[in-house]
Design an enzyme around this catalytic site. Structure first.
Site, short mmCIF file in Angstrom:
data_model
loop_
_atom_site.label_atom_id
_atom_site.label_comp_id
_atom_site.label_asym_id
_atom_site.label_seq_id
_atom_site.Cartn_x
_atom_site.Cartn_y
_atom_site.Cartn_z
N LYS A 150 0.83 -1.17 0.12
CA LYS A 150 0.07 -0.08 -0.14
C LYS A 150 0.70 1.17 -0.05
O LYS A 150 0.28 2.52 0.31
CB LYS A 150 -1.09 0.04 1.18
CG LYS A 150 -2.02 -1.12 1.24
CD LYS A 150 -2.77 -1.05 2.50
CE LYS A 150 -3.76 -2.45 2.45
NZ LYS A 150 -4.64 -2.29 3.45
N HIS B 212 4.72 4.97 -2.85
CA HIS B 212 6.09 5.39 -3.33
C HIS B 212 6.72 4.07 -4.23
O HIS B 212 7.10 4.01 -5.13
CB HIS B 212 6.90 5.66 -2.45
CG HIS B 212 6.93 7.15 -1.79
ND1 HIS B 212 6.78 8.35 -2.63
CD2 HIS B 212 6.37 7.45 -0.58
CE1 HIS B 212 6.61 9.13 -1.91
NE2 HIS B 212 6.33 8.65 -0.58
N ASP C 88 10.37 -6.65 -0.17
CA ASP C 88 10.77 -6.33 1.24
C ASP C 88 12.05 -5.89 1.05
O ASP C 88 13.07 -6.52 0.60
CB ASP C 88 10.63 -7.56 2.20
CG ASP C 88 10.64 -7.12 3.65
OD1 ASP C 88 9.70 -6.22 4.07
OD2 ASP C 88 11.57 -7.21 4.49
#
Length: 201
Positions: free
Chosen positions: A13, A16, A72
């Site tokens: 979410k 960027h 991640d």
């Protein structure tokens, strides 16, 4: 008539990241329609970037029933034994901001000499195709931690990270310049062949 695009969920979410991933992947995978994720955020309980990327991709794939990709990422500082690492986004506590995080890191490194300020951005990119497969790859972007923040672009630790071979911080680069070099670019470039073979693109 142009063929219908294959829908794939970007399991984040973070606006960027969504913008950056769309820029990166649209170049090599123009037949994908990369859509945002609006479901519940999973608990990132993994002990590595790859584990956390897969946790996020699995959650989005289960929620939407669509193939899902996730990343991640964080910064790894040599003198801190690789920290903040997977804790990069919450390094300064539960009410943290990007500025809080990099200010704390600069304070922690204030007495560290320039030659020992080596660091790298690390990103794991993961793909989960419901009921079929899952995979993850890593990308790294080596550099050093600056003594002061520089630049207004980017996000996260970009203002205090100077990539190897550059005199500018990641936040001083234009988006397309950062896209061409970043850890996220390197991870998703490595994921592209997996996407193509798994989704038959």
């Amino acid at each position: 008539m142009s063929p219908a695009k294959r829908r794939v969920v970007l399991a984040t979410k973070n606006e960027h990241k969504i913008e950056e991933l769309r820029r990166i992947l649209s170049q090599s995978l123009p037949t994908l329609e990369l859509i945002g994720y609006d479901g519940p955020a999973p608990i990132e309980s993994g002990l590595s970037f790859a584990e956390n990327a897969l946790i996020k991709a699995r959650a989005a794939a289960i929620y939407t029933g669509l193939p899902s990709i996730a990343d991640d990422s964080g910064i790894s500082v040599n003198v801190l034994g690789g920290m903040p690492g997977i804790f990069s986004a919450r390094w300064s506590g539960p009410d943290r901001s990007d500025v809080d995080n990099w200010k704390l890191l600069l304070w922690q490194l204030q007495d560290v000499p320039d030659y020992a300020r080596g660091a790298k951005f690390v990103a794991a990119a993961a793909l989960v195709v419901p009921g079929r497969m899952e995979d993850s790859v890593l990308g790294e972007w080596p550099g050093t931690i600056l003594r002061d923040a520089r630049g207004e672009g980017g996000f996260g630790y970009d203002p205090i990270f100077c990539p190897d071979g550059s005199t500018r911080s990641a936040a001083e680069m234009l988006p397309e310049q950062k896209d061409a070099l970043s850890h996220r670019r390197r991870a998703f470039d490595a994921l592209v062949p997996v996407l193509k073979s798994s989704l038959v693109l």
